[in-house]
Motif scaffolding. Sequence first.
Motif: not given
Ligand code: C2E
Length: 738
Positions: A504, A518, A521-522, A533, A577, A639-640, A663, A696, A699, A718
């Motif tokens: 992203q 950023e 992972l999927r 994730p 991350n 993060d967060d 976010q 983060e 939208e 988004y």
């Molecule tokens: N509602 C909404 N969501 C948005 C928007 N823009 C981005 N997002 C989502 O917000 C999350 C941002 O990642 P995160 O806070 O690091 O939060 C991540 C991160 O903490 C974790 N994650 C994802 N990939 C990895 C990874 O490779 N390693 C680790 N350790 N954690 C990961 O999973 C969490 C969720 O990831 P995702 O499902 O991909 O969800 C991502 C992304 O898809 C938006 O405009 N609106």
Amino acid sequence: MPERPSVPSSHTVLPDAVERIQREQHTLLASAGVGIAFMHGQEIVRCNERFAEILGYASARELAGCTGTSLHPDARSFLRLARAARTRMLQGLTFRTECQLRRQDGTLFWGDVSGRLIDPQAPGEGSVWTLDDIDAQRQAQALLNTALRERQLLFDHASVGIIFMRRGHLTRCNGHFETMLGYGPGELIGTSARHWFASAAEWERLEQNIARQLTVGLSFEGEMMLSRKDGGTVICEVRCKLIDAHDPDQGTIWITDDITERTQAQAALAKVHEQLEQQVRDRTRELSATVEDLHREMADRKRDQDRIYWLAHYDPLTGLPNRTLLADRSTQAIQLARDNGAPLAAIFLDLDHFKHVNDSLGHRVGDTLLVQIAKRLRSVVREKDTVSRIGGDEFVLLLPGANAHGAARVADKLLEASRQPYQIDHHELTMAPSMGIALYPQDGMDFDTLTQSADVAMYHAKLDGRNTYRFFTPEMRAQSLRALQLENALRRALDRDELQLHYQPQVRIRTGRVHSVEALLRWNHPKLGPISPSEFIPVAEDTGQILQIGEWVLRNAVAQLKAWRSAGLAELKIAVNLSAIQFHQPQLPDLVSQILHAAAVPPDALELELTEGVAVNDPRTATETMDQLRSRGVRLSIDDFGTGYSSLSQLKRFQIYKLKIDQSFVQDLDHDGNDRAIVSAIIRMAQALGMQTTAEGVETDAQLQFLRDMGCDEAQGYYFSRPLPPGEELLDFLKGRA
Ligand SMILES: Nc1nc2c(ncn2[C@@H]2O[C@@H]3COP(=O)(O)O[C@H]4[C@@H](O)[C@H](n5cnc6c(=O)[nH]c(N)nc65)O[C@@H]4COP(=O)(O)O[C@H]3[C@H]2O)c(=O)[nH]1
């Protein structure tokens, strides 16, 4: 009165002379102490009164004319006497004998009889007899003789030695004494007592002792050792006494009893007795030693059994009951709760990120921490509650009598207690628990089900952000099954190439350009479909699979960046991350360097996103890791931001490059004044600390506008782009905003 004696007619004497002779004769007969009789032939002519008295006649006159025969027991004894007397008397001698005579009343008595012829030349002239009653004398003599005989018999046959001593010398002794000392008859007569004493000293000691006793009129009694003729010794029991207490010159009598055998027997008996006693003592000692050994052995065995029991039922590290004892107590508590209709609760408690402590500070610190935690847990609950340790950092608390309200109170107290840091060596550690509560009977009717339910609830507490507790619900079980399903599927995900990275873009608000992306992972499972994730990362963290997956993400993200950089996006950076578990791996800095080096990507092109809590538990180690990463040129962001716990001093100390505003604050910026205040505060604070800010989940245009107004550096969401796979679309986007 005795009759006057008549004058013999055959003699011619002067009348005066005759008269005087008659008077003298009369006086003689009357005053004589013995009986006197004149006999003519065998007939008594005349006798004195004494004669009659002895023979029991009333007067001498009664005897005149009596024959001698009548005075004897029988005729034969008379004739025998008469014959013996005649022979002697005819020789002119006095016949004398002692014989038995008969009194007038017929009784016999002993008499001393003497007879003499008046004229031996003329036996017809008659004879004169004297008689004395010696009956009493004879009886006394007989008694004396008997006594003497008896004494001699006693003396000769006594079974003791009898000695008569005078002035220290033996005057007489019996045969027993001689035999006792081995001497022949008479050999000892005249010998000194010293002669038959075993030693001079013994004799002197005894002599004085005996003399002392005897002079005060006492008899001496004692034991002494006498010497035999052949040199042997005899032990004697001696009694010694003066023969006449008033005349010591009479000497002493000694009664000696040979007690050698008795003494030897007694000595032998005493010896046997002593030996027996010794044996008894020895045996008693042996027995008591055996008993002691037995007791010791029993105590050892009891201790061993206790130890075995303890090891089987308690956790050796913390001393808390283990799973086995917990199961026992739970079964009892469930039974009791069922019987009494009483409530019962179980709390499954898992320490958040305990593994990090072990990994970063070592097992010794980890163990010490566990011991302190165990103590603190125990201090929170009541005596009747059970606190058990059933795994590395897993505890189960069994609370008999506790309903939902009571269990929640205990959980709150545990959370409260966990806020106090633990001091171990120079480390100050806090260890938050995640807890699940299950209630009997609704969440489980037996130990296994109840603890499983509490475990599932605990898992949900972890999913819900940790450091909290959750009550079990039936839906949770379904979700747990899902978690289990994911855990199993995740094991094969890498091998089966089911994982993929999406990216992203992060857009500079002021310029609209993209400086970094950023990596997200999927996981697209062939049967379960796409899995978020947010759902599978916690499962991977719980199972430890995150390390392998995290490394895969890092390698692929850096490789992708290298590809983009090579494809013309030379300044592009990438944010990855990082799970807290990865962050606590000591080898992380080396791994990162190695990956960057392998892809020939400069370190400052990589940004590692950490969550706020990463440094909470162990700031010192976190600082070290951050220092190492930063010194290698890698950038770090939080993060967060705003959802967890960070202190300003830590942010400053860690030299964080960027804060990513969570976010959840961005979503409601349009209508939530609080969120606006928070976001603007974060931005200002970051600016003050010289940090970048990235919002983060942007939208909408309004959100972007507010962020721009506040001076936020970057936006991601988004509004610009969804996370996209590394394909044409994304490349076009990046190139369009490079
Ligand atoms: N509602 C909404 N969501 C948005 C928007 N823009 C981005 N997002 C989502 O917000 C999350 C941002 O990642 P995160 O806070 O690091 O939060 C991540 C991160 O903490 C974790 N994650 C994802 N990939 C990895 C990874 O490779 N390693 C680790 N350790 N954690 C990961 O999973 C969490 C969720 O990831 P995702 O499902 O991909 O969800 C991502 C992304 O898809 C938006 O405009 N609106």
